[in-house]
Design a protein around this motif. Structure first.
Motif, PDB file in Angstrom:
ATOM      1  N   THR A 245       0.802  -1.424   0.112  1.00  0.00           N
ATOM      2  CA  THR A 245      -0.022  -0.210  -0.167  1.00  0.00           C
ATOM      3  C   THR A 245       0.809   1.001   0.602  1.00  0.00           C
ATOM      4  N   SER A 246       0.421   2.272  -0.926  1.00  0.00           N
ATOM      5  CA  SER A 246       1.631   3.505  -1.219  1.00  0.00           C
ATOM      6  C   SER A 246       0.720   4.632  -0.448  1.00  0.00           C
ATOM      7  N   LEU A 247       1.790   4.769   0.880  1.00  0.00           N
ATOM      8  CA  LEU A 247       1.559   5.692   1.785  1.00  0.00           C
ATOM      9  C   LEU A 247       2.072   7.367   0.977  1.00  0.00           C
ATOM     10  N   GLY A 248       2.153   7.356  -0.086  1.00  0.00           N
ATOM     11  CA  GLY A 248       2.512   8.964  -0.480  1.00  0.00           C
ATOM     12  C   GLY A 248       4.113   8.720  -0.699  1.00  0.00           C
ATOM     13  N   GLU A 249       4.093  10.023  -1.096  1.00  0.00           N
ATOM     14  CA  GLU A 249       5.998  10.423  -1.309  1.00  0.00           C
ATOM     15  C   GLU A 249       6.616  11.506  -0.481  1.00  0.00           C
ATOM     16  N   ALA A 250       7.598  12.053  -0.139  1.00  0.00           N
ATOM     17  CA  ALA A 250       8.167  12.786   0.927  1.00  0.00           C
ATOM     18  C   ALA A 250       9.872  13.222   0.382  1.00  0.00           C
ATOM     19  N   TYR A 251      10.548  14.305   0.761  1.00  0.00           N
ATOM     20  CA  TYR A 251      11.479  14.462   0.336  1.00  0.00           C
ATOM     21  C   TYR A 251      12.257  14.399   1.776  1.00  0.00           C
ATOM     22  N   ILE A 252      13.256  13.837   1.669  1.00  0.00           N
ATOM     23  CA  ILE A 252      14.147  13.968   2.808  1.00  0.00           C
ATOM     24  C   ILE A 252      15.186  14.635   2.195  1.00  0.00           C
ATOM     25  N   GLY A 253      15.264  15.546   3.380  1.00  0.00           N
ATOM     26  CA  GLY A 253      16.288  17.118   3.464  1.00  0.00           C
ATOM     27  C   GLY A 253      15.508  17.703   3.319  1.00  0.00           C
ATOM     28  N   SER A 254      14.880  18.692   1.992  1.00  0.00           N
ATOM     29  CA  SER A 254      14.217  20.073   1.172  1.00  0.00           C
ATOM     30  C   SER A 254      14.251  19.611   0.181  1.00  0.00           C
ATOM     31  N   SER A 255      12.946  20.051  -0.261  1.00  0.00           N
ATOM     32  CA  SER A 255      12.699  20.000  -1.820  1.00  0.00           C
ATOM     33  C   SER A 255      12.520  21.774  -2.302  1.00  0.00           C
TER      34      SER A 255
ATOM     35  N   ILE B  62      14.735  23.469  -1.106  1.00  0.00           N
ATOM     36  CA  ILE B  62      16.759  24.097  -1.531  1.00  0.00           C
ATOM     37  C   ILE B  62      17.696  23.019  -2.854  1.00  0.00           C
ATOM     38  N   HIS B  63      17.601  23.698  -3.538  1.00  0.00           N
ATOM     39  CA  HIS B  63      18.721  23.122  -5.220  1.00  0.00           C
ATOM     40  C   HIS B  63      19.118  21.779  -4.154  1.00  0.00           C
ATOM     41  N   ASP B  64      19.450  20.695  -5.480  1.00  0.00           N
ATOM     42  CA  ASP B  64      20.270  19.491  -4.195  1.00  0.00           C
ATOM     43  C   ASP B  64      20.386  19.420  -2.879  1.00  0.00           C
ATOM     44  N   ALA B  65      19.596  19.488  -2.680  1.00  0.00           N
ATOM     45  CA  ALA B  65      18.862  19.147  -0.594  1.00  0.00           C
ATOM     46  C   ALA B  65      18.047  17.979  -0.207  1.00  0.00           C
ATOM     47  N   GLY B  66      17.648  17.525  -1.188  1.00  0.00           N
ATOM     48  CA  GLY B  66      16.987  16.892  -0.897  1.00  0.00           C
ATOM     49  C   GLY B  66      16.458  15.433  -1.832  1.00  0.00           C
ATOM     50  N   LEU B  67      15.926  14.825  -1.095  1.00  0.00           N
ATOM     51  CA  LEU B  67      15.721  12.989  -2.096  1.00  0.00           C
ATOM     52  C   LEU B  67      14.599  12.483  -2.192  1.00  0.00           C
ATOM     53  N   LEU B  68      13.197  12.370  -3.405  1.00  0.00           N
ATOM     54  CA  LEU B  68      12.158  12.142  -3.885  1.00  0.00           C
ATOM     55  C   LEU B  68      11.359  10.694  -3.201  1.00  0.00           C
TER      56      LEU B  68
END
Length: 211
Positions: free
Chosen positions: A110-120, A122-128
């Protein structure tokens, strides 16, 4: 015109829905597993090869004050596992019946959705990443609930948390992942392993699997 716009919007939403996927066929990663209830930690280096159905984990396990070091090479197609005790050099070879299973998000998860580790923001500061939940069978034929995190791109494992019926919780993290196998020789067991001497060694390849 309005109905056409709604149809296009619906198509975009459907296209963005996270879907179960399978990880690349060959990759290597550092892994860390922890079980606070058992006071257990595992730190290791994993080589994964679904083309030839084999894995290798070089691991340091600490349970309480006891520490062990193992090099475990598993050939699922040949049904063989080699375990080298890195402290005393002893090696065992044994057969097993566990079938191969690719690292993948299960089709019934079951999908619980998406999220960013870090920040969406700030450039190059997050992982989707995508987050999934489901049930899996663990040793003793019990059913446990899991929550898994995977990268949105390329379907690489990030973390896996397993909640066992006993109340024990297993945490697994994957990091420093590189695609491909840098040195195929990591799957070649030491020459001393090719004998009939066996040792009764309890082992865990790398904690509960993301399968």
């Amino acid at each position: 015109m309005l109905s056409f716009f709604i149809l296009c919007l619906a198509s975009v939403v459907i296209a963005q829905q996270p879907r179960p996927c399978t990880s690349p066929s060959q990759w290597e990663a550092s892994v860390h597993s922890s079980n606070p209830k058992l006071d257990a930690d595992l730190v290791g280096q994993l080589s994964y090869d679904s083309i030839y159905q084999r894995t290798r984990i070089l691991q340091h396990v600490k349970v309480g004050t006891t520490e062990t070091y193992y090099d475990i090479i598993t050939f699922y197609d040949a049904k063989l596992v080699f375990i080298v005790n890195m402290k005393n050099g002893e090696c065992s070879r044994s057969t097993f019946d566990q079938p191969w299973s690719d690292f993948a998000i299960q089709s019934d998860a079951t999908s619980l959705g998406e999220a960013y580790i870090g920040s969406s923001t700030i450039h190059d500061a997050g992982l989707l990443v995508t987050i999934w939940s489901g049930n899996q069978t663990i040793p003793l034929n019990e059913t446990a609930r899991y929550i898994q995190t995977w990268t949105f791109e390329n379907c690489l494992p990030v973390s896996n948390i397993v909640f066992e019926p006993s109340g024990s919780v297993n945490y697994m993290w994957y990091y420093n992942i590189t695609l491909g196998i840098q040195d195929p020789n990591v799957f070649i067991p030491p020459a001393r392993c090719w004998n009939d001497k066996k040792f009764l060694i309890q082992y865990n390849l790398f904690g509960p699997r993301m399968n």
